[in-house]
Motif scaffolding. Structure first.
Motif, PDB file in Angstrom:
ATOM      1  N   UNK A  46       0.351  -1.021  -0.273  1.00  0.00           N
ATOM      2  CA  UNK A  46      -0.001   0.016   0.031  1.00  0.00           C
ATOM      3  C   UNK A  46       0.808   1.206  -0.033  1.00  0.00           C
ATOM      4  N   UNK A  47      -0.019   2.109   0.057  1.00  0.00           N
ATOM      5  CA  UNK A  47       0.131   3.921  -0.357  1.00  0.00           C
ATOM      6  C   UNK A  47       0.008   4.799   1.045  1.00  0.00           C
ATOM      7  N   UNK A  48       0.614   5.230   1.646  1.00  0.00           N
ATOM      8  CA  UNK A  48       0.441   6.017   2.724  1.00  0.00           C
ATOM      9  C   UNK A  48       0.598   7.751   3.337  1.00  0.00           C
ATOM     10  N   UNK A  49      -0.085   7.856   3.425  1.00  0.00           N
ATOM     11  CA  UNK A  49       0.077   9.598   3.164  1.00  0.00           C
ATOM     12  C   UNK A  49       1.157  10.561   3.608  1.00  0.00           C
ATOM     13  N   UNK A  50       2.264  11.575   3.928  1.00  0.00           N
ATOM     14  CA  UNK A  50       3.085  11.590   4.141  1.00  0.00           C
ATOM     15  C   UNK A  50       2.680  11.529   5.831  1.00  0.00           C
ATOM     16  N   UNK A  51       1.892  12.393   6.217  1.00  0.00           N
ATOM     17  CA  UNK A  51       1.556  12.755   7.204  1.00  0.00           C
ATOM     18  C   UNK A  51       1.720  11.014   8.326  1.00  0.00           C
ATOM     19  N   UNK A  52       1.875  10.315   7.813  1.00  0.00           N
ATOM     20  CA  UNK A  52       1.572   9.446   8.411  1.00  0.00           C
ATOM     21  C   UNK A  52       2.799   8.359   8.485  1.00  0.00           C
ATOM     22  N   UNK A  53       3.460   9.028   7.791  1.00  0.00           N
ATOM     23  CA  UNK A  53       5.069   8.416   7.238  1.00  0.00           C
ATOM     24  C   UNK A  53       5.641   7.963   8.992  1.00  0.00           C
ATOM     25  N   UNK A  54       5.683   8.873   9.462  1.00  0.00           N
ATOM     26  CA  UNK A  54       6.654   8.831  11.229  1.00  0.00           C
ATOM     27  C   UNK A  54       6.304   7.478  11.683  1.00  0.00           C
ATOM     28  N   UNK A  55       4.709   7.451  11.902  1.00  0.00           N
ATOM     29  CA  UNK A  55       4.319   6.102  12.231  1.00  0.00           C
ATOM     30  C   UNK A  55       4.263   4.766  11.357  1.00  0.00           C
ATOM     31  N   UNK A  56       4.441   4.668   9.988  1.00  0.00           N
ATOM     32  CA  UNK A  56       4.731   3.914   9.459  1.00  0.00           C
ATOM     33  C   UNK A  56       6.214   3.155   9.954  1.00  0.00           C
ATOM     34  N   UNK A  57       6.931   4.244  10.056  1.00  0.00           N
ATOM     35  CA  UNK A  57       8.286   3.753  10.138  1.00  0.00           C
ATOM     36  C   UNK A  57       8.640   3.280  11.517  1.00  0.00           C
ATOM     37  N   UNK A  58       8.124   4.224  12.417  1.00  0.00           N
ATOM     38  CA  UNK A  58       8.182   3.006  14.094  1.00  0.00           C
ATOM     39  C   UNK A  58       7.679   2.148  14.034  1.00  0.00           C
ATOM     40  N   UNK A  59       6.978   1.595  13.237  1.00  0.00           N
ATOM     41  CA  UNK A  59       6.223   0.002  13.121  1.00  0.00           C
ATOM     42  C   UNK A  59       7.671  -0.402  12.394  1.00  0.00           C
ATOM     43  N   UNK A  60       7.319  -0.329  11.518  1.00  0.00           N
ATOM     44  CA  UNK A  60       8.513  -0.737  10.759  1.00  0.00           C
ATOM     45  C   UNK A  60      10.217  -1.447  11.489  1.00  0.00           C
ATOM     46  N   UNK A  61      10.622  -0.052  12.053  1.00  0.00           N
ATOM     47  CA  UNK A  61      11.981   0.008  13.042  1.00  0.00           C
ATOM     48  C   UNK A  61      11.353  -1.183  14.480  1.00  0.00           C
ATOM     49  N   UNK A  62       9.706  -0.942  14.549  1.00  0.00           N
ATOM     50  CA  UNK A  62      10.098  -1.816  15.836  1.00  0.00           C
ATOM     51  C   UNK A  62       9.609  -3.141  15.458  1.00  0.00           C
ATOM     52  N   UNK A  63       9.751  -3.909  14.886  1.00  0.00           N
ATOM     53  CA  UNK A  63       9.150  -5.500  14.089  1.00  0.00           C
ATOM     54  C   UNK A  63      10.273  -6.005  14.174  1.00  0.00           C
ATOM     55  N   UNK A  64      10.762  -6.837  14.936  1.00  0.00           N
ATOM     56  CA  UNK A  64      11.727  -7.916  15.669  1.00  0.00           C
ATOM     57  C   UNK A  64      12.587  -8.685  13.883  1.00  0.00           C
ATOM     58  N   UNK A  65      11.480  -8.771  12.998  1.00  0.00           N
ATOM     59  CA  UNK A  65      11.821  -9.943  11.963  1.00  0.00           C
ATOM     60  C   UNK A  65      11.587  -9.296  11.128  1.00  0.00           C
ATOM     61  N   UNK A  66      12.270  -7.114  10.901  1.00  0.00           N
ATOM     62  CA  UNK A  66      12.288  -6.764   9.891  1.00  0.00           C
ATOM     63  C   UNK A  66      10.764  -7.516   8.679  1.00  0.00           C
ATOM     64  N   UNK A  67      10.006  -7.857   8.787  1.00  0.00           N
ATOM     65  CA  UNK A  67       9.041  -7.784   7.940  1.00  0.00           C
ATOM     66  C   UNK A  67       8.055  -6.749   7.192  1.00  0.00           C
ATOM     67  N   UNK A  68       8.475  -5.201   7.996  1.00  0.00           N
ATOM     68  CA  UNK A  68       8.133  -5.106   7.317  1.00  0.00           C
ATOM     69  C   UNK A  68       9.183  -3.776   6.288  1.00  0.00           C
ATOM     70  N   UNK A  69       8.574  -3.465   4.795  1.00  0.00           N
ATOM     71  CA  UNK A  69       9.870  -2.139   4.308  1.00  0.00           C
ATOM     72  C   UNK A  69       8.878  -1.097   4.647  1.00  0.00           C
ATOM     73  N   UNK A  70       9.191   0.102   4.487  1.00  0.00           N
ATOM     74  CA  UNK A  70       8.340   1.490   3.949  1.00  0.00           C
ATOM     75  C   UNK A  70       9.892   2.273   3.685  1.00  0.00           C
ATOM     76  N   UNK A  71       9.333   3.204   1.503  1.00  0.00           N
ATOM     77  CA  UNK A  71      10.080   3.494   1.315  1.00  0.00           C
ATOM     78  C   UNK A  71       9.592   4.664   0.711  1.00  0.00           C
TER      79      UNK A  71
END
Ligand code: SF4
Length: 71
Positions: A46-71
């Protein structure tokens, strides 16, 4: 921001959707998926709006198995 979730790698720990429920949610098995509003191809992509970028990235950083990619 583009978001991709690797549901094969996901261990259903719940951290991403507890951390950022505006972007991530649990599927019926506890694995992560994108909330419906931001899905593009399927529930893993998917694609998230810019105002949710920090939120999406925080979820990515906290994932213990690096299953999330945000770019
Ligand atoms: S933080 Fe990672 S392992 Fe945990 S539910 Fe989210 S995608 Fe899955």
């Amino acid at each position: 921001m583009n978001v991709k979730i690797d549901q094969e790698a996901c261990i259903a720990c719940g951290i991403c959707y507890d951390t950022c429920s505006d972007v991530y949610e649990s599927d019926e098995d506890g694995n992560s998926r994108l909330v419906e509003d931001y899905r593009t191809d399927d529930e893993r992509t998917g694609e998230v709006p810019e105002e949710l970028a920090d939120c999406a990235e925080e979820g990515m950083e906290q994932c213990p198995v690096d299953a999330i990619e945000v770019s």
